[in-house]
Design a protein around this motif. Structure first.
Motif, PDB file in Angstrom:
ATOM      1  N   TYR A  17       0.844  -1.208   0.000  1.00 13.53           N
ATOM      2  CA  TYR A  17       0.000   0.000   0.000  1.00 13.53           C
ATOM      3  C   TYR A  17       0.876   1.255   0.000  1.00 13.53           C
ATOM      4  N   ALA A  18       1.884   1.284   0.870  1.00 14.71           N
ATOM      5  CA  ALA A  18       2.757   2.460   0.974  1.00 14.71           C
ATOM      6  C   ALA A  18       3.550   2.681  -0.308  1.00 14.71           C
ATOM      7  N   LYS A  19       3.934   1.575  -0.955  1.00 12.09           N
ATOM      8  CA  LYS A  19       4.684   1.681  -2.204  1.00 12.09           C
ATOM      9  C   LYS A  19       3.790   2.180  -3.330  1.00 12.09           C
TER      10      LYS A  19
ATOM     11  N   MET B 223      -3.559   5.684 -10.639  1.00 15.34           N
ATOM     12  CA  MET B 223      -2.463   4.753 -10.881  1.00 15.34           C
ATOM     13  C   MET B 223      -2.044   4.001  -9.632  1.00 15.34           C
ATOM     14  N   HIS B 224      -2.351   4.526  -8.444  1.00 14.53           N
ATOM     15  CA  HIS B 224      -1.996   3.779  -7.236  1.00 14.53           C
ATOM     16  C   HIS B 224      -2.808   2.495  -7.136  1.00 14.53           C
TER      17      HIS B 224
ATOM     18  N   PHE C  91       1.521  -5.135  -7.534  1.00  8.29           N
ATOM     19  CA  PHE C  91       2.388  -5.539  -6.435  1.00  8.29           C
ATOM     20  C   PHE C  91       1.752  -6.637  -5.592  1.00  8.29           C
ATOM     21  N   ALA C  92       0.466  -6.481  -5.302  1.00 12.80           N
ATOM     22  CA  ALA C  92      -0.224  -7.477  -4.486  1.00 12.80           C
ATOM     23  C   ALA C  92      -0.370  -8.792  -5.246  1.00 12.80           C
TER      24      ALA C  92
ATOM     25  N   ALA D 144       6.554   7.551   3.911  1.00  9.95           N
ATOM     26  CA  ALA D 144       5.973   6.210   4.015  1.00  9.95           C
ATOM     27  C   ALA D 144       6.583   5.290   2.970  1.00  9.95           C
ATOM     28  N   TYR D 145       6.825   5.824   1.776  1.00 11.31           N
ATOM     29  CA  TYR D 145       7.452   5.048   0.709  1.00 11.31           C
ATOM     30  C   TYR D 145       8.867   4.592   1.115  1.00 11.31           C
ATOM     31  N   ILE D 146       9.588   5.494   1.793  1.00 10.71           N
ATOM     32  CA  ILE D 146      10.955   5.166   2.234  1.00 10.71           C
ATOM     33  C   ILE D 146      10.931   4.170   3.397  1.00 10.71           C
TER      34      ILE D 146
END
Length: 313
Positions: free
Chosen positions: A89-91, A103-104, A111-112, A299-301
């Motif tokens: 989710y964060a990515k 796009m998220h 990813f999932a 959050a991404y980091i």
């Protein structure tokens, strides 16, 4: 097996491209803000305020990831790794800064999918997430400031919002009944493994998390208002929080706006300009956007240090 491996590689490449583009658009979004730092008297205190706000936004991203994970586990009827889901989710979250504001969701599915979860289940969980967030936002905004909600809807051309809302609900019920009757057997097969108790528990947990995230965003706006020298009282605080939530939900549902950029700022100015002054609310909206971007990137980091191997590619 060979075909699946090739498809997985292609999906990973596409995912990386989307991620890189998202990061580029984040940088562009920050530059687009054009905030004048000369308007700040105490730079160290200002930076501390922005960093603390960013940390709060970072935490809300993971809370939203947990809520999405609960829906995902409910629909997949599996106890998927919550840590992996939250990291996904964060990515994927930074994908919202790409034009289109959707796009998220695409990234999330890609990813999932590496975790072996059905694409249909992922999509279904996202549908309930969107409905839950929008629904609880409207409820909170209505409870905090019905006048602001009415004003926002009127400026969107919906003068008699209660009538439109009633008509929309009746239309949704009518469509549900028709589709439920026509596809009754198919729906029974799909829902055979679910229980009402489990659904209600998932719904309540997710709505609680959505409400917490929205209130946290509103609290950040209040804290920025105080920092910029605004005079605060309970009524103004409620209006600020309600204004933020209304702006958030409109920025969330309007397609074509990267991460709601532009839409939320416009609505905030429209609703709160008369409350705190147009010049100040413009500054606050820019600062809040800056805090949000920093929090999303943080959050991404952070998720890099916690994610499992299967979602690192």
């Amino acid at each position: 097996m060979e075909k699946k491996a090739v498809i997985k590689k292609i999906v990973n490449v596409i995912g990386k491209v989307i991620t890189i583009l998202s990061l580029v658009f984040i940088v562009m979004a920050i530059r687009k803000l054009g905030f004048d730092f000369s308007a700040v008297d105490n730079i160290p205190q200002f930076l501390l305020q922005i960093i603390l706000g960013g940390i709060v936004i970072c935490a809300t991203v993971f809370l939203l990831g947990i809520a999405w994970g609960q829906w995902l586990n409910f629909f997949s009827q599996k106890h998927n790794s919550m840590k992996s889901i939250v990291c996904v989710y964060a990515k994927a979250n930074i994908g919202k800064y790409l034009p289109g504001n959707v796009m998220h969701y695409v990234e999330r599915n890609m990813f999932a999918g590496n975790m072996g979860i059905s694409q249909k289940k992922i999509a279904l969980s996202s549908v309930f997430e969107v409905a839950g967030q929008a629904g609880i936002a409207v409820v909170i905004a209505f409870c905090f400031s019905q006048n602001q909600l009415q004003e926002a809807l009127q400026n969107l051309g919906v003068d008699h919002y209660a009538g439109y809302l009633t008509a929309l609900i009746l239309l949704a019920i009518f469509i549900t009944v028709i589709l439920g009757t026509k596809f009754r057997r198919k729906i029974q097969e799909v829902l055979a493994g679910y229980t009402i108790k489990e659904f209600l528990l998932t719904l309540c947990n997710s709505l609680f998390l959505y409400a917490a995230v929205l209130l946290a965003g509103g609290a950040i706006l209040v804290s920025l208002y105080i920092f910029m020298g605004g005079t605060i009282n309970f009524s103004v605080a409620l209006q600020l929080v309600a204004g933020y939530i209304i702006a958030w939900v409109l920025g969330f549902v309007v397609p074509g706006a990267p991460g709601g950029i532009g839409v939320r700022e416009f609505v905030l100015t429209l609703l709160l300009g008369s409350v705190v002054g147009e010049e100040l609310i413009l500054t606050l909206s820019v600062l809040h956007r800056l805090v949000t971007i920093i929090g999303d990137f943080l959050a991404y980091i952070v998720r890099i240090f916690f994610q499992d191997k299967e979602i690192r590619n």
